[in-house]
Design a protein around this motif. Structure first.
Motif, PDB file in Angstrom:
ATOM      1  N   GLY A  37       0.419  -1.073  -0.289  1.00 61.30           N
ATOM      2  CA  GLY A  37      -0.444  -0.052   0.075  1.00 61.30           C
ATOM      3  C   GLY A  37       0.556   1.020  -0.332  1.00 61.30           C
ATOM      4  O   GLY A  37       0.469   2.009  -0.526  1.00 61.30           O
ATOM      5  N   GLY A  38       1.780   1.013   0.614  1.00 58.63           N
ATOM      6  CA  GLY A  38       2.671   2.441   0.573  1.00 58.63           C
ATOM      7  C   GLY A  38       3.750   2.558  -0.812  1.00 58.63           C
ATOM      8  O   GLY A  38       3.579   3.546  -0.792  1.00 58.63           O
ATOM      9  N   TYR A  39       3.993   1.807  -1.439  1.00 56.93           N
ATOM     10  CA  TYR A  39       4.568   1.229  -3.112  1.00 56.93           C
ATOM     11  C   TYR A  39       3.107   2.382  -3.143  1.00 56.93           C
ATOM     12  O   TYR A  39       3.671   3.046  -4.315  1.00 56.93           O
ATOM     13  CB  TYR A  39       4.878   0.858  -3.701  1.00 56.93           C
ATOM     14  N   ILE A  40       1.912   1.765  -3.401  1.00 60.92           N
ATOM     15  CA  ILE A  40       0.895   2.074  -4.177  1.00 60.92           C
ATOM     16  C   ILE A  40       0.875   3.741  -4.244  1.00 60.92           C
ATOM     17  O   ILE A  40       0.961   4.667  -5.291  1.00 60.92           O
ATOM     18  CB  ILE A  40      -0.553   1.305  -4.365  1.00 60.92           C
ATOM     19  N   GLY A  41       0.614   3.923  -2.472  1.00 59.56           N
ATOM     20  CA  GLY A  41       0.789   5.514  -2.691  1.00 59.56           C
ATOM     21  C   GLY A  41       1.611   6.143  -2.983  1.00 59.56           C
ATOM     22  O   GLY A  41       1.492   7.534  -3.607  1.00 59.56           O
ATOM     23  N   TRP A  42       2.742   5.723  -2.260  1.00 57.94           N
ATOM     24  CA  TRP A  42       4.281   6.666  -2.950  1.00 57.94           C
ATOM     25  C   TRP A  42       4.286   6.773  -4.803  1.00 57.94           C
ATOM     26  O   TRP A  42       4.050   7.924  -5.235  1.00 57.94           O
ATOM     27  CB  TRP A  42       5.548   5.865  -2.092  1.00 57.94           C
ATOM     28  N   ALA A  43       3.723   5.478  -5.238  1.00 53.17           N
ATOM     29  CA  ALA A  43       3.490   5.771  -6.948  1.00 53.17           C
ATOM     30  C   ALA A  43       2.744   6.790  -7.424  1.00 53.17           C
ATOM     31  O   ALA A  43       2.953   7.347  -8.380  1.00 53.17           O
ATOM     32  CB  ALA A  43       4.128   4.603  -7.671  1.00 53.17           C
ATOM     33  N   LEU A  44       1.191   6.372  -7.061  1.00 51.14           N
ATOM     34  CA  LEU A  44       0.827   7.519  -7.612  1.00 51.14           C
ATOM     35  C   LEU A  44       1.469   9.035  -7.300  1.00 51.14           C
ATOM     36  O   LEU A  44       0.628   9.615  -7.985  1.00 51.14           O
ATOM     37  CB  LEU A  44      -1.030   7.409  -6.805  1.00 51.14           C
ATOM     38  N   THR A  45       1.722   8.773  -6.053  1.00 53.16           N
ATOM     39  CA  THR A  45       1.918  10.755  -5.411  1.00 53.16           C
ATOM     40  C   THR A  45       3.470  11.419  -5.905  1.00 53.16           C
ATOM     41  O   THR A  45       2.534  12.908  -6.097  1.00 53.16           O
ATOM     42  CB  THR A  45       1.178  11.038  -4.156  1.00 53.16           C
ATOM     43  N   ALA A  46       3.805  10.330  -6.404  1.00 54.33           N
ATOM     44  CA  ALA A  46       5.305  10.794  -5.802  1.00 54.33           C
ATOM     45  C   ALA A  46       5.874  11.900  -7.266  1.00 54.33           C
ATOM     46  O   ALA A  46       4.368  11.636  -8.095  1.00 54.33           O
ATOM     47  CB  ALA A  46       6.527   9.897  -6.633  1.00 54.33           C
ATOM     48  N   PRO A  47       6.590  13.037  -7.184  1.00 55.40           N
ATOM     49  CA  PRO A  47       6.711  13.849  -8.721  1.00 55.40           C
ATOM     50  C   PRO A  47       7.142  12.884  -9.869  1.00 55.40           C
ATOM     51  O   PRO A  47       7.654  12.583  -9.901  1.00 55.40           O
ATOM     52  CB  PRO A  47       7.431  14.980  -7.450  1.00 55.40           C
ATOM     53  N   PRO A  56      -1.800  14.534 -18.119  1.00 45.84           N
ATOM     54  CA  PRO A  56      -0.487  13.767 -16.906  1.00 45.84           C
ATOM     55  C   PRO A  56      -0.167  11.987 -16.995  1.00 45.84           C
ATOM     56  O   PRO A  56      -1.499  11.654 -17.778  1.00 45.84           O
ATOM     57  CB  PRO A  56      -1.603  13.712 -16.201  1.00 45.84           C
ATOM     58  N   PRO A  57       1.005  11.759 -16.422  1.00 43.68           N
ATOM     59  CA  PRO A  57       1.054   9.676 -16.523  1.00 43.68           C
ATOM     60  C   PRO A  57      -0.307   8.968 -16.170  1.00 43.68           C
ATOM     61  O   PRO A  57      -0.864  10.300 -14.915  1.00 43.68           O
ATOM     62  CB  PRO A  57       2.266   9.966 -15.954  1.00 43.68           C
ATOM     63  N   THR A  58      -0.667   8.522 -16.547  1.00 44.95           N
ATOM     64  CA  THR A  58      -1.563   7.306 -15.839  1.00 44.95           C
ATOM     65  C   THR A  58      -1.809   6.306 -14.635  1.00 44.95           C
ATOM     66  O   THR A  58      -0.645   6.675 -14.717  1.00 44.95           O
ATOM     67  CB  THR A  58      -2.110   5.990 -17.153  1.00 44.95           C
ATOM     68  N   GLU A  59      -2.265   5.727 -14.279  1.00 45.22           N
ATOM     69  CA  GLU A  59      -1.614   4.905 -12.517  1.00 45.22           C
ATOM     70  C   GLU A  59      -0.965   3.907 -12.909  1.00 45.22           C
ATOM     71  O   GLU A  59       0.060   3.623 -12.965  1.00 45.22           O
ATOM     72  CB  GLU A  59      -2.920   4.525 -11.837  1.00 45.22           C
TER      73      GLU A  59
END
Length: 455
Positions: A57-67, A434-437
């Motif tokens: 979950g942390g990876y997903i959250g980071w990947a979806l919000t990282a600049p 913007p980039p896709t998820e």
């Protein structure tokens, strides 16, 4: 990150417990101990699963919000065009000169002096252009208050009338002057300048100054006062070839005449009817053509045709140009006129609109790692007014917007030539999405740390 190590340790403990349970299988292990061990194993397994979910979950959250890196912009400014060089007409005459006022920003400050000249610059016979000097000297002694001021009344006697026959015999241009004719100074000057009547130049200069000797003395003083050292006047009409002047002096004389309200009005008149003198017509066949507003013709026969002229030209600049020119020693009146028209057309065509860019012309690209691309284009067509092949300078400024949407203005292109500056917007054609998820989740190496996003 420590979560993976903790999960591995828990699994090791669980495996060890299961091994021990097999080693000491049977009824040797107390059921209560077995139950505790199983509970412990379940807890460890639950913790491992929970840790795995947290990490995922942390990876997903980071990947979806990282600049992500901003779009890469590559610009290529269009090449600055070069206007066509102007080829000035070369007059087939003894000498010529042109002065241009109102175009210093295009042609340089020297243009309002002598901008273009041919010949040696030495004094040449000016013929009836002399009459402009005669008029200026007369009005210096007997000023008119305005262009409409008639001035004093002049009555011509028998001696004045006799000048008609005298100049007729000498082949000079004349106009009627019956004995006892009375007219205003203004009308007498018109009879002298419009048809170039030599008898009026002689009679009027004598009447104003009392004698030709006094007139010539006043003329020398006037020439000296205006710094016209290259000009010689021996009589008031120009019939003498000893009346000479340089092209530079004649340009100065033309400007003095054009600045005098009464003279400027007279030399711009194509025809006039004056009681006593009759219907009079200008000798300047170019008057009213190609912007020509004056001034005076002169000739002493074949090969000595002259024209001192003024003209206003609309070349597309803010103000019209004031042209002053002189042609000396032309083969004929027709050739002189053709020379002047060619010179004016050379000047007029030298000022031209140079195309700079067309709407939609590509000047750059915008690209992203996730494959969303756009182009940078010029938002509107542009052209600039220049003289001849004046260098055109170009600058392009592009800024990074917060979002690249179709039609977004991201900069400007500026062209400068002489005094003129033209700008056109640089716009985005297309859009950067913007980039896709999925791209974020599958391209972790393209993502930045949370601290890269700034505050």
């Amino acid at each position: 990150m420590t979560a993976p190590d903790q999960s591995a340790d828990g699994l090791s403990d669980f495996a060890e417990l299961m091994a021990r349970e097999q080693e000491f299988g049977g009824d040797a292990i107390d059921p209560a101990v077995r139950r505790r061990r199983r509970r412990r194993g379940l807890v460890v397994s639950a913790v491992c699963v929970l840790l795995l979910l947290v990490v995922t979950g942390g990876y997903i959250g980071w990947a979806l919000t990282a600049p992500v890196d901003p779009p890469a912009v590559a610009t290529r400014a269009p090449q600055a065009p070069v206007g066509a060089a102007v080829s000035l007409a070369t007059p087939p005459v003894a000498a010529s000169a042109i002065s241009i006022a109102g175009a210093d920003a295009y042609l340089g400050e020297a243009a309002s002096g002598t901008w273009s000249a041919t010949g040696t610059g030495e004094p040449l016979p000016m013929a009836s252009i002399t009459k402009l000097i005669t008029a200026l000297v007369i009005l210096d002694a007997a000023p008119l208050a305005s262009a409409d001021d008639p001035g004093p009344t002049i009555t011509f006697g028998k001696a004045d009338h006799d000048l008609y026959d005298e100049y007729y015999v000498r082949g000079a241009t004349i106009a009627p002057m019956p004995t006892g004719t009375s007219m205003s100074l203004h009308d007498a000057l018109a009879a002298m300048l419009i048809p170039s009547a030599s008898n009026y130049a002689d009679a009027l200069s004598t009447r104003i100054f009392g004698s030709q000797s006094a007139f010539l003395g006043a003329t020398r003083d006037w020439l000296a006062a205006h710094g016209l050292s290259g000009t010689t006047v021996t009589e008031p009409t120009g019939i003498s070839p000893r009346n000479t002047s340089t092209p530079a002096d004649l340009l100065a004389i033309a400007k003095l005449a054009a600045a005098h309200p009464a003279i400027a009005r007279i030399v711009a008149t194509p025809s006039v009817s004056i009681p006593g003198a009759g219907a009079l017509h200008t000798t300047n066949g170019l008057l009213g053509t190609a912007g020509i507003t004056g001034l005076k013709t002169g000739n002493l026969g074949e090969g000595t045709h002259n024209l001192l002229y003024t003209a206003t030209l609309d070349v597309g600049a803010t103000d019209r140009l004031a042209i002053t020119g002189v042609v000396l020693g032309g083969a004929s009146r027709e050739s002189v006129n053709a020379t002047v028209l060619a010179a004016l057309e050379s000047i007029r065509s030298g000022f031209h609109q140079v195309p700079l860019a067309t709407e939609g012309q590509e000047v750059g690209t915008v690209s992203t790692p996730w494959g969303s691309d756009a182009t940078l284009v010029i938002g509107e067509s542009a052209s600039i007014l220049t003289w001849s092949d004046t260098p055109i300078e170009l600058t392009m400024d592009v800024e990074m917007p917060s979002a690249y949407r179709d039609g977004t203005v991201v900069g400007r292109i500026t062209w400068t030539a002489g005094p003129n500056t033209v700008t056109a917007p640089v716009e985005v054609s297309g859009a950067i999405d913007p980039p896709t998820e999925w791209w974020r989740l599958t391209h972790p190496s393209e993502l930045g740390s949370p601290w890269d996003a700034g505050p």
